[in-house]
Design an enzyme around this catalytic site. Sequence first.
Site, PDB file in Angstrom:
ATOM      1  N   ASP A 194       0.856  -1.063   0.049  1.00 56.18           N
ATOM      2  CA  ASP A 194      -0.178  -0.133   0.002  1.00 56.18           C
ATOM      3  C   ASP A 194       0.875   1.107   0.005  1.00 56.18           C
ATOM      4  O   ASP A 194       2.152   1.195  -0.186  1.00 56.18           O
ATOM      5  CB  ASP A 194      -0.958  -0.126   1.162  1.00 56.18           C
ATOM      6  CG  ASP A 194      -2.180   0.599   0.725  1.00 56.18           C
ATOM      7  OD1 ASP A 194      -2.186   1.640   0.274  1.00 56.18           O
ATOM      8  OD2 ASP A 194      -3.274  -0.102   0.958  1.00 56.18           O
ATOM      9  N   HIS A 264      -2.901   3.120  -4.438  1.00 57.06           N
ATOM     10  CA  HIS A 264      -2.257   2.701  -3.255  1.00 57.06           C
ATOM     11  C   HIS A 264      -0.890   2.127  -3.424  1.00 57.06           C
ATOM     12  O   HIS A 264      -0.511   1.107  -3.335  1.00 57.06           O
ATOM     13  CB  HIS A 264      -3.219   1.593  -2.659  1.00 57.06           C
ATOM     14  CG  HIS A 264      -4.526   1.996  -2.068  1.00 57.06           C
ATOM     15  ND1 HIS A 264      -4.674   2.417  -0.751  1.00 57.06           N
ATOM     16  CD2 HIS A 264      -5.727   2.258  -2.522  1.00 57.06           C
ATOM     17  CE1 HIS A 264      -5.892   2.975  -0.579  1.00 57.06           C
ATOM     18  NE2 HIS A 264      -6.746   2.770  -1.553  1.00 57.06           N
ATOM     19  N   GLU A 328      -9.867   3.248  -4.985  1.00 53.38           N
ATOM     20  CA  GLU A 328      -9.460   4.527  -4.493  1.00 53.38           C
ATOM     21  C   GLU A 328      -8.473   4.938  -5.385  1.00 53.38           C
ATOM     22  O   GLU A 328      -7.531   5.206  -4.795  1.00 53.38           O
ATOM     23  CB  GLU A 328      -9.291   4.490  -3.212  1.00 53.38           C
ATOM     24  CG  GLU A 328     -10.506   4.030  -2.312  1.00 53.38           C
ATOM     25  CD  GLU A 328     -10.030   3.786  -0.713  1.00 53.38           C
ATOM     26  OE1 GLU A 328     -10.988   4.337   0.054  1.00 53.38           O
ATOM     27  OE2 GLU A 328      -9.022   3.306  -0.498  1.00 53.38           O
TER      28      GLU A 328
HETATM   29  C1  ACM Z   1     -11.293  -0.421   0.581  1.00 50.12           C
HETATM   30  O1  ACM Z   1     -11.771  -0.416   1.606  1.00 50.12           O
HETATM   31  N1  ACM Z   1     -10.714   0.645   0.129  1.00 50.12           N
HETATM   32  C2  ACM Z   1     -11.483  -1.599  -0.394  1.00 50.12           C
END
Ligand code: ACM
Length: 542
Positions: A194, A264, A328
Amino acid sequence: MFISALAILAGCTSKPTTTANYDVVPRPQSIEIQDPGTKGFVLKPSTKITYAQGDSVLRRNAELLAEYVKQMVGLDLEITDKPLKNNAIALSATLQNDNPEAYELTVTSKLITIDGASAAGNFYGIQTLRKSMPVQQDCLVEFPSVVIADQPRFAYRGTHFDTARHFFPADSIKEYIDILALHNVNRFHWHLTDDQGWHIEIKSRPELVEKGAVRKGTMVGTDFGSNDSIPHGGYYTHEQVRDIVKYAADRHITIIPEIDMPGHMQGALCAYPELGCTGGPYEVWMRWGISKDVLCAGNDSTYAFIEDVLGELADLFPSELIHIGGDECPKARWQECPKCQAKIKELGLKTDENGTAEQKLQSHFMKYASDYLATKGRRIIGWDEILEGGAAPGATIMSWRGTKGAMAAAKSGHDAILTPAQYCYFDYVQADPTDEQLLSYATMLPIETVYSFEPIDTTLTAEEAKHILGAQANLWCEYIPTLSYAEYKLLPRLAAMSEVQWCEPNNKDFDQFMTRMRHMAEIYDAAGYNYAKFAFNQQDAQ
Ligand code: ACM
Ligand code: ZN
């Protein structure tokens, strides 16, 4: 000789007898106690565990059963591949059943037999037997005569662990896997990378762990401007990963690794700044949230990079499904990046009612990864954002922003797994926020809410509902720095999730579940797991 035999006999008979209770968690589908007049099976130090000759997987099941018996009642049972007609627990995998995880557990005065439709089915019979035992050393256990016929409702019964926001050593991952096995979970979704760190060795890209595995500090509490200046991180070597994959497989758990892309990714960008739209420099992020800096999707080197990473991942993890994230991913950098914009032009991507040009660029990126994994015989899972701009053919959708993504997926012929945050995010607080020493996301998710989750929406047709593979609990670890605290977050809510995953709706009842959970709490205590005890006290107060 004679005297010592007598002494042993006296020792045996003076032991108290305790009766096993088959009302375990998750609740078996059918428990038929035989005529109460019939004698049950008494477990003795001389009882043997038998398994079908030559079956090394059943042998491993037998070894695990022996460990569980030792932990529960303190007996060291011998294992043999010689068939026995008496005083044995016999393991086999010959049951005829369309559900490969089905099992039948039969108890007579002479034998306990556990027959699975596969070795995995056999393992779930072992779990039921294990959980039916008292946690009591130095007693005789009588198992009432019974026929238990059981099988899971869903084929995908997952639990996730975020080892990127906080890193957990390999031994902790094994303990986590033990907890999953106790709850009949069969998929471990391992979030490895991440913005806050890259935690898996990739031999063709050594800088990933050299530069991306450790951050210089971590924000304190919820103060985004703060930093504790304590380096934090680490990584799993190939050797450790292979060992953990085997450890999970022995417990009939498939590990689904996740490399979250194209967002990420700041952990990777520190090592390869040229793969970001701005070129960096970047550092492993020390705060929570979502970095704007993502992989540049207009750069050919990025595509070569994901091939290197996914190629090694496929070598390490036998799972057919590989998770490639997709959630995201802010598009701000792509909107301004000449390379990304050139790629959009080259591909002829246009903003329309199906999504923005940048969402379609992400869709192109995910399809590229999907096609590459297909050459290795694998398929992708992505978070529900991968529906935006069009999901890759054959992609499985993990629905976290509510259940809408799963429903859209099922209706368009994609498989789906349900992890809607309001039922499945175990980083949320369990009840009274004052009970949680460390701040976490303040949304409430009490055990009763987890238990109430129904993964199949009534608006789906029977055909569409077949695409709902199952459900999963997710544990994001921004505010979970230790395994003990992770256990507290998981337990006992994972038990509630296990009944969502395993039991048919007509076999579920929350109050009755909490009664059965009393014994599960004893098992947690015996194993030394930390858990939210107040969930039980609340039940007492009602
Ligand atoms: C997530 O909680 N961003 C998959
Ligand atoms: Zn770019």
